[in-house]
Design a protein around this motif. Structure first.
Motif, PDB file in Angstrom:
ATOM      1  N   MET A 165       0.854  -1.195   0.000  1.00 26.69           N
ATOM      2  CA  MET A 165       0.000   0.000   0.000  1.00 26.69           C
ATOM      3  C   MET A 165       0.885   1.239   0.000  1.00 26.69           C
ATOM      4  SD  MET A 165      -2.829   1.220   2.824  1.00 26.69           S
ATOM      5  CE  MET A 165      -3.783  -0.254   2.649  1.00 26.69           C
ATOM      6  N   THR A 166       0.654   2.134  -0.914  1.00 27.18           N
ATOM      7  CA  THR A 166       1.448   3.353  -1.005  1.00 27.18           C
ATOM      8  C   THR A 166       1.094   4.296   0.134  1.00 27.18           C
ATOM      9  OG1 THR A 166      -0.182   4.500  -2.380  1.00 27.18           O
ATOM     10  CG2 THR A 166       1.439   3.118  -3.512  1.00 27.18           C
ATOM     11  N   GLY A 167       2.023   5.248   0.378  1.00 27.86           N
ATOM     12  CA  GLY A 167       1.779   6.224   1.429  1.00 27.86           C
ATOM     13  C   GLY A 167       0.568   7.094   1.138  1.00 27.86           C
ATOM     14  N   LYS A 168       0.360   7.439  -0.158  1.00 30.74           N
ATOM     15  CA  LYS A 168      -0.777   8.287  -0.528  1.00 30.74           C
ATOM     16  C   LYS A 168      -2.092   7.567  -0.270  1.00 30.74           C
ATOM     17  CE  LYS A 168      -0.230  10.910  -4.060  1.00 30.74           C
ATOM     18  NZ  LYS A 168      -0.093  11.428  -5.456  1.00 30.74           N
ATOM     19  N   ARG A 169      -2.147   6.264  -0.601  1.00 28.88           N
ATOM     20  CA  ARG A 169      -3.383   5.514  -0.395  1.00 28.88           C
ATOM     21  C   ARG A 169      -3.646   5.335   1.097  1.00 28.88           C
ATOM     22  NH1 ARG A 169      -4.434   0.294  -3.977  1.00 28.88           N
ATOM     23  NH2 ARG A 169      -4.569   2.006  -5.496  1.00 28.88           N
ATOM     24  N   ARG A 170      -2.563   5.138   1.877  1.00 28.89           N
ATOM     25  CA  ARG A 170      -2.719   4.976   3.317  1.00 28.89           C
ATOM     26  C   ARG A 170      -3.305   6.237   3.933  1.00 28.89           C
ATOM     27  NH1 ARG A 170       2.130   3.795   4.361  1.00 28.89           N
ATOM     28  NH2 ARG A 170       1.922   1.532   4.162  1.00 28.89           N
ATOM     29  N   LYS A 171      -2.833   7.393   3.487  1.00 27.26           N
ATOM     30  CA  LYS A 171      -3.369   8.660   3.994  1.00 27.26           C
ATOM     31  C   LYS A 171      -4.838   8.828   3.625  1.00 27.26           C
ATOM     32  CE  LYS A 171       0.951  11.309   4.023  1.00 27.26           C
ATOM     33  NZ  LYS A 171       1.675  12.481   3.437  1.00 27.26           N
ATOM     34  N   LEU A 172      -5.202   8.383   2.414  1.00 31.53           N
ATOM     35  CA  LEU A 172      -6.596   8.490   1.987  1.00 31.53           C
ATOM     36  C   LEU A 172      -7.491   7.637   2.874  1.00 31.53           C
ATOM     37  CD1 LEU A 172      -8.774   9.380  -0.006  1.00 31.53           C
ATOM     38  CD2 LEU A 172      -8.137   7.428  -1.456  1.00 31.53           C
ATOM     39  N   TYR A 173      -7.052   6.398   3.157  1.00 30.44           N
ATOM     40  CA  TYR A 173      -7.845   5.519   4.014  1.00 30.44           C
ATOM     41  C   TYR A 173      -7.983   6.087   5.421  1.00 30.44           C
ATOM     42  CZ  TYR A 173      -7.663   1.858   0.455  1.00 30.44           C
ATOM     43  OH  TYR A 173      -7.807   1.128  -0.700  1.00 30.44           O
ATOM     44  N   LYS A 174      -6.902   6.668   5.935  1.00 27.61           N
ATOM     45  CA  LYS A 174      -6.961   7.275   7.272  1.00 27.61           C
ATOM     46  C   LYS A 174      -7.944   8.438   7.295  1.00 27.61           C
ATOM     47  CE  LYS A 174      -2.363   6.092   9.045  1.00 27.61           C
ATOM     48  NZ  LYS A 174      -1.044   6.645   9.486  1.00 27.61           N
ATOM     49  N   ARG A 175      -7.932   9.228   6.215  1.00 26.20           N
ATOM     50  CA  ARG A 175      -8.845  10.370   6.144  1.00 26.20           C
ATOM     51  C   ARG A 175     -10.295   9.895   6.078  1.00 26.20           C
ATOM     52  NH1 ARG A 175      -7.367  14.835   1.846  1.00 26.20           N
ATOM     53  NH2 ARG A 175      -5.639  14.951   3.334  1.00 26.20           N
ATOM     54  N   ILE A 176     -10.551   8.848   5.282  1.00 22.70           N
ATOM     55  CA  ILE A 176     -11.908   8.303   5.188  1.00 22.70           C
ATOM     56  C   ILE A 176     -12.352   7.747   6.545  1.00 22.70           C
ATOM     57  CG2 ILE A 176     -13.320   6.458   4.178  1.00 22.70           C
ATOM     58  CD1 ILE A 176     -11.643   6.777   1.622  1.00 22.70           C
ATOM     59  N   PHE A 177     -11.451   7.020   7.209  1.00 23.15           N
ATOM     60  CA  PHE A 177     -11.757   6.467   8.524  1.00 23.15           C
ATOM     61  C   PHE A 177     -12.069   7.589   9.519  1.00 23.15           C
ATOM     62  CE2 PHE A 177     -10.368   5.145  12.779  1.00 23.15           C
ATOM     63  CZ  PHE A 177     -11.187   4.046  12.972  1.00 23.15           C
ATOM     64  N   PHE A 178     -11.300   8.650   9.461  1.00 19.98           N
ATOM     65  CA  PHE A 178     -11.509   9.782  10.370  1.00 19.98           C
ATOM     66  C   PHE A 178     -12.879  10.426  10.120  1.00 19.98           C
ATOM     67  CE2 PHE A 178     -11.252  14.389  11.124  1.00 19.98           C
ATOM     68  CZ  PHE A 178     -10.952  14.393  12.477  1.00 19.98           C
ATOM     69  N   ILE A 179     -13.209  10.645   8.858  1.00 21.92           N
ATOM     70  CA  ILE A 179     -14.498  11.272   8.509  1.00 21.92           C
ATOM     71  C   ILE A 179     -15.659  10.403   8.954  1.00 21.92           C
ATOM     72  CG2 ILE A 179     -15.968  11.972   6.582  1.00 21.92           C
ATOM     73  CD1 ILE A 179     -13.397  12.812   5.103  1.00 21.92           C
ATOM     74  N   VAL A 180     -15.560   9.086   8.694  1.00 21.95           N
ATOM     75  CA  VAL A 180     -16.629   8.163   9.079  1.00 21.95           C
ATOM     76  C   VAL A 180     -16.783   8.133  10.598  1.00 21.95           C
ATOM     77  CG1 VAL A 180     -17.308   5.724   9.148  1.00 21.95           C
ATOM     78  CG2 VAL A 180     -16.445   6.728   7.026  1.00 21.95           C
ATOM     79  N   THR A 181     -15.658   8.124  11.314  1.00 25.71           N
ATOM     80  CA  THR A 181     -15.696   8.097  12.781  1.00 25.71           C
ATOM     81  C   THR A 181     -16.347   9.355  13.340  1.00 25.71           C
ATOM     82  OG1 THR A 181     -13.695   6.727  12.873  1.00 25.71           O
ATOM     83  CG2 THR A 181     -14.311   7.905  14.881  1.00 25.71           C
ATOM     84  N   VAL A 182     -15.945  10.512  12.812  1.00 25.96           N
ATOM     85  CA  VAL A 182     -16.515  11.783  13.275  1.00 25.96           C
ATOM     86  C   VAL A 182     -18.016  11.823  12.979  1.00 25.96           C
ATOM     87  CG1 VAL A 182     -16.546  14.279  12.876  1.00 25.96           C
ATOM     88  CG2 VAL A 182     -14.367  13.075  13.111  1.00 25.96           C
ATOM     89  N   PHE A 183     -18.402  11.368  11.783  1.00 24.89           N
ATOM     90  CA  PHE A 183     -19.818  11.358  11.413  1.00 24.89           C
ATOM     91  C   PHE A 183     -20.611  10.436  12.343  1.00 24.89           C
ATOM     92  CE2 PHE A 183     -23.341   9.552   8.881  1.00 24.89           C
ATOM     93  CZ  PHE A 183     -24.024  10.719   8.589  1.00 24.89           C
ATOM     94  N   PHE A 184     -20.053   9.255  12.638  1.00 19.18           N
ATOM     95  CA  PHE A 184     -20.719   8.304  13.529  1.00 19.18           C
ATOM     96  C   PHE A 184     -20.889   8.891  14.925  1.00 19.18           C
ATOM     97  CE2 PHE A 184     -20.509   4.788  16.608  1.00 19.18           C
ATOM     98  CZ  PHE A 184     -21.603   4.049  16.201  1.00 19.18           C
TER      99      PHE A 184
END
Length: 316
Positions: A1-20
């Motif tokens: 997994m590239t660093g850019k993709r890892r950052k994208l997944y972390k950002r998505i996880f963060f957004i989903v967590t905050v929304f939840f």
């Protein structure tokens, strides 16, 4: 997994967590205000709470503050009865006696309402020759307390009324409930093995989770998972497992004749819920559907049909 993709997944996880978390915070506020009532005259009116865009946003985010309602007194003579719960809350009730009474019908109101909302039904029962007792559930009307568990602990309130009537020599006790009152009647039967002669249930919800789904439907929101989260928090902040509030299961313990009534236009309680409740009643039963009514006072909305069905049921 590239660093850019890892950052994208972390950002998505963060957004989903905050929304939840945000959704849960909103539902906690809504659950609190659905189960807590303020003393009469201590909160702003509904119009004031929703009178501006800012206020409407606050209601959406934190819930609508509800106060105890104080209705009108009966026109006929009545006795004011006080009953005390095991938690030392004093419940307020009216006992209306008629001459040569055929029995006593105990009337239980819906969520956020109070005993005078059932005066039209009470007056009709009195005219039919029955005494009546109307009670304010805990946290409603002139009864003490501010926390409502939407039928879970209120089952004790029904037992107190039932015991009061029995101790005063009443042999023909009939239980009548509308909406939350009807659901609570089923839990009282389940919990305390009460043995009324007959039961009249109007628009009971099948379970607390299903009534939460109804609220979501009326608000134009997806029923799940919002309804389950609202049900969970409603119980969690009040110390009980709300998913166990299941009138559709409680009715299985009813042994007396039951009249189940429902309005076809009801947006809160579905036909599927009513049919499931009716199916699970093993005693003598009758289902009456009111085509012109929703989740409302059937006695006032379709009086002739209501009186005819009630009279036939009571006299059978």
């Amino acid at each position: 997994m590239t660093g850019k993709r890892r950052k994208l997944y972390k950002r998505i996880f963060f957004i989903v967590t905050v929304f939840f978390l945000l959704i849960n915070l909103i539902l906690i506020g809504q659950a609190y205000h659905l189960t807590h009532f303020y003393e009469h005259g201590t909160v702003k009116s509904i119009e004031e709470q929703t009178g501006s865009f800012r206020n409407q946003a606050q209601v959406v985010l934190f819930g609508l503050k509800q106060e105890k309602l104080i209705g009108t007194k009966p026109d006929s003579a009545f006795s004011n009865i006080k009953l005390k719960t095991k938690d030392s809350l004093v419940l307020d009730a009216w006992l209306i006696r008629v001459a040569h009474s055929k029995g006593t019908i105990a009337l239980f109101h819906g969520h956020g309402s109070e005993k005078s909302a059932n005066l039209s039904q009470s007056n009709t029962f009195n005219e039919m020759g029955y005494s009546t007792i109307l009670v304010d559930f805990r946290a409603h009307g002139q009864s003490e307390g501010n926390t409502c568990t939407i039928g879970y602990r209120e089952a004790e309130d029904i037992k107190l009324v039932y015991d009061f009537l029995e101790k005063n020599g009443e042999k023909n006790i009939i239980l009548y409930g509308i909406s939350m009152g009807a659901a609570t009647v089923t839990k009282a039967i389940n919990d305390y093995d009460l043995a009324p002669k007959k039961i009249i249930l109007e628009m009971p919800f099948a379970s607390l989770n299903e009534t939460a789904e109804g609220k979501m439907r009326m608000a134009g929101l997806p029923a799940e998972p919002l309804a389950s989260l609202l049900t969970f928090w409603g119980g969690a902040i009040n110390g009980f497992w709300a998913f166990n509030m299941r009138p559709k299961e409680f009715v299985k313990k009813i042994k007396c004749p039951v009249l189940l009534q429902w309005g076809r236009q009801d947006k809160g309680v579905s036909g599927a819920e009513i049919n499931e409740i009716f199916k699970n009643i093993s005693s003598t039963k009758k289902l009456v559907v009111y085509e012109k009514s929703g989740h409302e006072n059937l006695c006032e909305n379709e009086p002739e049909k209501w009186e005819g069905n009630i009279d036939a049921f009571l006299e059978q």
